[in-house]
Design an enzyme around this catalytic site. Structure first.
Site, PDB file in Angstrom:
ATOM      1  N   ARG A 116      72.192  56.298 -20.955  1.00 51.59           N
ATOM      2  CA  ARG A 116      71.083  56.915 -21.678  1.00 51.59           C
ATOM      3  C   ARG A 116      71.630  57.936 -22.673  1.00 51.59           C
ATOM      4  O   ARG A 116      71.099  58.112 -23.753  1.00 51.59           O
ATOM      5  CB  ARG A 116      70.119  57.621 -20.718  1.00 51.59           C
ATOM      6  CG  ARG A 116      69.467  56.669 -19.727  1.00 51.59           C
ATOM      7  CD  ARG A 116      68.614  57.437 -18.750  1.00 51.59           C
ATOM      8  NE  ARG A 116      67.375  57.876 -19.346  1.00 51.59           N
ATOM      9  CZ  ARG A 116      66.672  58.931 -18.912  1.00 51.59           C
ATOM     10  NH1 ARG A 116      67.111  59.655 -17.903  1.00 51.59           N
ATOM     11  NH2 ARG A 116      65.534  59.244 -19.490  1.00 51.59           N
ATOM     12  N   ARG A 211      86.724  45.799   0.749  1.00 52.10           N
ATOM     13  CA  ARG A 211      86.861  45.373  -0.637  1.00 52.10           C
ATOM     14  C   ARG A 211      88.260  44.881  -0.972  1.00 52.10           C
ATOM     15  O   ARG A 211      88.472  44.349  -2.057  1.00 52.10           O
ATOM     16  CB  ARG A 211      86.461  46.516  -1.569  1.00 52.10           C
ATOM     17  CG  ARG A 211      85.051  47.025  -1.300  1.00 52.10           C
ATOM     18  CD  ARG A 211      84.001  45.926  -1.353  1.00 52.10           C
ATOM     19  NE  ARG A 211      82.654  46.472  -1.236  1.00 52.10           N
ATOM     20  CZ  ARG A 211      81.557  45.810  -1.549  1.00 52.10           C
ATOM     21  NH1 ARG A 211      81.622  44.543  -1.962  1.00 52.10           N
ATOM     22  NH2 ARG A 211      80.378  46.365  -1.409  1.00 52.10           N
TER      23      ARG A 211
HETATM   24  C1  LIG Z   1      82.211  40.195   0.687  1.00 53.51           C
HETATM   25  C2  LIG Z   1      80.979  41.021   0.539  1.00 53.51           C
HETATM   26  C3  LIG Z   1      79.788  40.431   0.130  1.00 53.51           C
HETATM   27  C4  LIG Z   1      78.624  41.192  -0.006  1.00 53.51           C
HETATM   28  N1  LIG Z   1      77.471  40.597  -0.414  1.00 53.51           N
HETATM   29  C5  LIG Z   1      76.337  41.322  -0.547  1.00 53.51           C
HETATM   30  C6  LIG Z   1      75.096  40.728  -0.970  1.00 53.51           C
HETATM   31  O1  LIG Z   1      75.026  39.534  -1.228  1.00 53.51           O
HETATM   32  N2  LIG Z   1      74.001  41.503  -1.068  1.00 53.51           N
HETATM   33  C7  LIG Z   1      74.025  42.842  -0.773  1.00 53.51           C
HETATM   34  O2  LIG Z   1      73.001  43.498  -0.853  1.00 53.51           O
HETATM   35  N3  LIG Z   1      75.181  43.435  -0.383  1.00 53.51           N
HETATM   36  C8  LIG Z   1      76.318  42.728  -0.265  1.00 53.51           C
HETATM   37  N4  LIG Z   1      77.479  43.335   0.120  1.00 53.51           N
HETATM   38  C9  LIG Z   1      77.464  44.798   0.334  1.00 53.51           C
HETATM   39  C10 LIG Z   1      77.409  45.140   1.821  1.00 53.51           C
HETATM   40  O3  LIG Z   1      76.232  44.643   2.430  1.00 53.51           O
HETATM   41  C11 LIG Z   1      77.471  46.653   2.015  1.00 53.51           C
HETATM   42  O4  LIG Z   1      76.350  47.241   1.394  1.00 53.51           O
HETATM   43  C12 LIG Z   1      78.718  47.257   1.416  1.00 53.51           C
HETATM   44  O5  LIG Z   1      79.863  46.513   1.743  1.00 53.51           O
HETATM   45  C13 LIG Z   1      78.900  48.695   1.937  1.00 53.51           C
HETATM   46  O6  LIG Z   1      79.220  48.589   3.314  1.00 53.51           O
HETATM   47  P1  LIG Z   1      78.660  49.600   4.377  1.00 53.51           P
HETATM   48  O7  LIG Z   1      77.177  49.620   4.407  1.00 53.51           O
HETATM   49  O8  LIG Z   1      79.388  49.262   5.670  1.00 53.51           O
HETATM   50  O9  LIG Z   1      79.245  50.976   3.798  1.00 53.51           O
HETATM   51  P2  LIG Z   1      78.674  52.446   3.905  1.00 53.51           P
HETATM   52  O10 LIG Z   1      77.340  52.545   3.324  1.00 53.51           O
HETATM   53  O11 LIG Z   1      79.715  53.328   3.310  1.00 53.51           O
HETATM   54  O12 LIG Z   1      78.572  52.691   5.446  1.00 53.51           O
HETATM   55  C14 LIG Z   1      79.744  52.783   6.245  1.00 53.51           C
HETATM   56  C15 LIG Z   1      79.351  52.545   7.685  1.00 53.51           C
HETATM   57  O13 LIG Z   1      78.514  53.621   8.117  1.00 53.51           O
HETATM   58  C16 LIG Z   1      77.483  53.105   8.952  1.00 53.51           C
HETATM   59  N5  LIG Z   1      76.186  53.318   8.284  1.00 53.51           N
HETATM   60  C17 LIG Z   1      75.994  53.684   6.976  1.00 53.51           C
HETATM   61  N6  LIG Z   1      74.690  53.820   6.725  1.00 53.51           N
HETATM   62  C18 LIG Z   1      74.041  53.542   7.876  1.00 53.51           C
HETATM   63  C19 LIG Z   1      72.679  53.496   8.224  1.00 53.51           C
HETATM   64  N7  LIG Z   1      71.721  53.783   7.344  1.00 53.51           N
HETATM   65  N8  LIG Z   1      72.364  53.149   9.467  1.00 53.51           N
HETATM   66  C20 LIG Z   1      73.310  52.850  10.390  1.00 53.51           C
HETATM   67  N9  LIG Z   1      74.646  52.875  10.115  1.00 53.51           N
HETATM   68  C21 LIG Z   1      75.002  53.218   8.872  1.00 53.51           C
HETATM   69  C22 LIG Z   1      77.765  51.621   9.161  1.00 53.51           C
HETATM   70  O14 LIG Z   1      78.583  51.463  10.294  1.00 53.51           O
HETATM   71  C23 LIG Z   1      78.544  51.270   7.918  1.00 53.51           C
HETATM   72  O15 LIG Z   1      79.386  50.115   8.053  1.00 53.51           O
HETATM   73  C24 LIG Z   1      78.652  42.593   0.265  1.00 53.51           C
HETATM   74  C25 LIG Z   1      79.856  43.180   0.676  1.00 53.51           C
HETATM   75  C26 LIG Z   1      81.015  42.429   0.804  1.00 53.51           C
HETATM   76  C27 LIG Z   1      82.300  43.102   1.262  1.00 53.51           C
END
Ligand SMILES: Cc1cc2nc3c(=O)[nH]c(=O)nc-3n(C[C@H](O)[C@H](O)[C@H](O)COP(=O)(O)OP(=O)(O)OC[C@H]3O[C@@H](n4cnc5c(N)ncnc54)[C@H](O)[C@@H]3O)c2cc1C
Length: 261
Positions: A116, A211
């Site tokens: 923006r 990642r």
């Molecule tokens: C190969 C690959 C494909 C993917 N494809 C898609 C897709 O098609 N669509 C899509 O939307 N996303 C996709 N993602 C993103 C994925 O779903 C996650 O959003 C992203 O990898 C971040 O991971 P995370 O939530 O574990 O990380 P963070 O948000 O950093 O969380 C870290 C950890 O903290 C805990 N945590 C965090 N927040 C909460 C909460 N609110 N409640 C409970 N526990 C929590 C969990 O244990 C989590 O693993 C993909 C990721 C990968 C690696």
């Protein structure tokens, strides 16, 4: 307009320890502590772990910082790693990449270049390697990006005129913002962006695992590998357990025995 394929990652900040305050604490508790690192983030994580058990002085046990932190990692006492934070700038990355990066919520903080406020008329674009490697696909990609960029410029100019006509008294900065925020809607995911992000050690480990994995999207895997390369050098006590494995089609992925501590 430049076509980019290689992201840059800069480690620009790290945690520091206040030695005199630590000495005051140790003295008040009638104890002492020696360790073998001068790295603030590693000192902070070790100290946080030792406070849990008050394992200073005669109860210190493990002497090496790496032994101490790797033992915490093995035990999955991961919350201790949340005290150590680093700050990065990443450039030469696409908006697709940053959309994936910001999905990492816990322990991360982000500040991203604003489309923006910043004029994207001179923006660069990030091309996926798989497209760059094929001349015909590269031509299709380049033509599409160039057309979108041209449309952005025309829209930004047209919107500026329209806003000037309809809102002559609006502040100049707000007029530009109004034009750019609407014109950017035609910019592709490939548009280059810059991000300042901060992450604690536990969150960074999670990012590197997810990642840097074989099935991660290639652009974010490139960044994860660069972050790992930096962190193995920066903090071997916290990131030294990661190895690189070769991928069948070329390139590398990350691996560790200690997942999601
Ligand atoms: C190969 C690959 C494909 C993917 N494809 C898609 C897709 O098609 N669509 C899509 O939307 N996303 C996709 N993602 C993103 C994925 O779903 C996650 O959003 C992203 O990898 C971040 O991971 P995370 O939530 O574990 O990380 P963070 O948000 O950093 O969380 C870290 C950890 O903290 C805990 N945590 C965090 N927040 C909460 C909460 N609110 N409640 C409970 N526990 C929590 C969990 O244990 C989590 O693993 C993909 C990721 C990968 C690696």
């Amino acid at each position: 307009m430049n076509v980019l394929t290689d992201p840059k990652v800069y480690l620009v900040g790290r945690s520091a320890i206040d030695t005199s305050a630590v000495q005051q604490f140790l003295s008040d508790e009638g104890t002492a502590w020696t360790t073998d690192t001068e790295n603030g983030s590693e000192l902070i994580a070790e100290m946080a772990g030792r406070v849990c058990y008050m394992s200073f002085g005669e109860k210190q046990g493990r002497r090496s910082n790496q032994d101490y932190l790797m033992n915490l990692i093995r035990m999955e006492h991961g919350s201790v790693l949340e005290h150590s934070v680093w700050n990065f700038i990443v450039t030469g990355v696409s908006r697709s990449f940053t959309h994936e990066l910001i999905r990492h919520r816990a322990g991360f903080a982000y500040s991203q270049l604003s489309q923006r406020y910043v004029d994207e008329s001179e923006a660069d674009f990030v091309e996926p390697d798989v497209i760059a490697g094929d001349p015909d696909l590269h031509d299709i990609w380049l033509e599409s990006v160039t057309r979108s960029h041209e449309a952005y410029r025309k829209l930004a100019d047209g919107l500026s005129e329209l806003i000037e006509r309809d809102y002559p008294d609006m502040k100049r900065r707000d007029k530009r913002k109004r034009a750019r925020e609407a014109a950017r809607s035609v910019l592709p995911n490939a548009t280059e962006t810059k991000m300042f992000f901060s992450a604690n050690a536990r969150a960074l480990r999670h990012f590197i695992e997810y990642r840097g994995a074989p099935d991660a999207e290639p652009e974010i895997r490139k960044v994860a590998l660069k972050v790992l390369e930096i962190m193995k050098d920066e903090s071997p006590s916290i990131f030294g357990d990661y190895e690189l494995e070769s991928l069948p089609g070329g390139g590398s992925s990350t691996a560790t025995e200690h997942k999601k501590v």
